[in-house]
Design an enzyme around this catalytic site. Sequence first.
Site, short mmCIF file in Angstrom:
data_model
loop_
_atom_site.label_atom_id
_atom_site.label_comp_id
_atom_site.label_asym_id
_atom_site.label_seq_id
_atom_site.Cartn_x
_atom_site.Cartn_y
_atom_site.Cartn_z
N LYS A 67 0.82 -1.21 0.00
CA LYS A 67 0.00 0.00 0.00
C LYS A 67 0.85 1.27 0.00
O LYS A 67 0.48 2.26 -0.63
CB LYS A 67 -0.97 0.01 1.18
CG LYS A 67 -0.33 0.10 2.55
CD LYS A 67 -1.40 0.03 3.63
CE LYS A 67 -0.78 -0.01 5.02
NZ LYS A 67 -0.04 1.21 5.35
N ARG A 104 -6.32 4.40 11.83
CA ARG A 104 -6.03 3.04 12.28
C ARG A 104 -7.15 2.45 13.13
O ARG A 104 -7.18 1.25 13.38
CB ARG A 104 -4.72 3.02 13.09
CG ARG A 104 -3.47 3.21 12.25
CD ARG A 104 -2.23 3.03 13.09
NE ARG A 104 -1.01 3.27 12.33
CZ ARG A 104 -0.39 2.37 11.59
NH1 ARG A 104 -0.88 1.15 11.52
NH2 ARG A 104 0.70 2.67 10.93
N ARG A 164 1.82 -9.44 14.06
CA ARG A 164 1.54 -8.12 13.48
C ARG A 164 0.21 -8.14 12.71
O ARG A 164 -0.56 -7.19 12.77
CB ARG A 164 2.67 -7.71 12.54
CG ARG A 164 3.97 -7.37 13.25
CD ARG A 164 5.11 -7.20 12.25
NE ARG A 164 4.86 -6.11 11.31
CZ ARG A 164 5.55 -5.92 10.18
NH1 ARG A 164 6.51 -6.78 9.86
NH2 ARG A 164 5.29 -4.91 9.39
N ARG A 172 15.67 -10.26 9.36
CA ARG A 172 15.38 -9.42 10.52
C ARG A 172 14.40 -10.13 11.45
O ARG A 172 13.59 -10.95 11.01
CB ARG A 172 14.77 -8.08 10.07
CG ARG A 172 15.69 -7.23 9.23
CD ARG A 172 15.11 -5.85 9.00
NE ARG A 172 13.68 -5.89 8.65
CZ ARG A 172 13.01 -4.81 8.23
NH1 ARG A 172 13.62 -3.65 8.13
NH2 ARG A 172 11.73 -4.92 7.93
N ARG A 191 12.15 -12.07 2.96
CA ARG A 191 13.12 -10.98 2.81
C ARG A 191 14.44 -11.30 3.49
O ARG A 191 14.46 -11.86 4.57
CB ARG A 191 12.56 -9.67 3.40
CG ARG A 191 11.57 -8.97 2.53
CD ARG A 191 11.34 -7.54 2.95
NE ARG A 191 10.90 -7.40 4.34
CZ ARG A 191 10.19 -6.36 4.77
NH1 ARG A 191 9.84 -5.41 3.94
NH2 ARG A 191 9.83 -6.29 6.04
#
Length: 219
Positions: free
Chosen positions: A13, A89, A172, A161, A128
Site C-alpha cells: 500500500k 487506524r 503483526r 530481521r 526478505r
Amino acid sequence: MRLIILGPPGSGKGTQASILARKYGLLYLATGDIFREEIKQKTDLGRQVESYMARGELVPDELVVEVVRRKLESSSNSSIGFIFDGFPRTERQAKELDKLLSKINLKLSAVLLIDVPDDEVVKRLSGRRICARCGAVYHVEYNPPKIEGTCDICGGELIQREDDKPEVIRRRLQVYHEQTDPVISYYEKNNLLYRVDGLGEVEEVHRKIETLLKQFCNE
C-alpha cells in the site's frame, strides 16, 4: 481526489500510495512521517508524540487526529487532493477524520483496501533477506541473490530481521485485523470502500486501482 489507502503489512500500500501521489499531485500523508516531522521540529505535539513512542505505547487517537489536522490545515494543496497511508487506524480515528474534513468543507472520495491473504503476507515478508554490511534487500523467491546467503553487491552475509520471522509477522497481522477490521466495516457502511486484489506485480495492482479510480471519479 481525496483518498485513504488501507492494507496489511506487506500489501504494497505504501508503494501504491506513493505512485498515486506523484501521478495525481496529491498531498501524501503518512502518519509516521508526520510524527517524525513534528518530533524533529520539537513542537509541543512532537514532544507529546515522542513521549508515547519512547514508552512503546500507541499514540492516543485524539493526538493523532490533532497532528493530522495541523498538517491538513498547513498544506496549501490539501484541498486539491491528498492520500492517507497508515491513517485512520481505528474506527474512532475514522469518525474524527470525518468531523475534521467536514469542518474544512472537504469530503473523502474513496477508501482503497488492498486485499492480500495473510498467508501471502507471511510469504512476502518472511522471505526478505538484508545484507548485514550494505543493507541491500533480497527475497528468497522473488529476488534471490546469485549465491545463497551472500550479497551480490558487497559479498556480505544476508540475514533475516527479527520482525520478518513468520511468528512475528502473524502477530503483526493479528494486531492489524483487530485494529483495522472495524475501520473497514465503517467505510463499507458509508459506501466509500473499494477493494483491490493485491496479488500480482506492482504495475498490475496499479492498473486495478486505476480501473477503480475511473469508476468512482465518474460517478
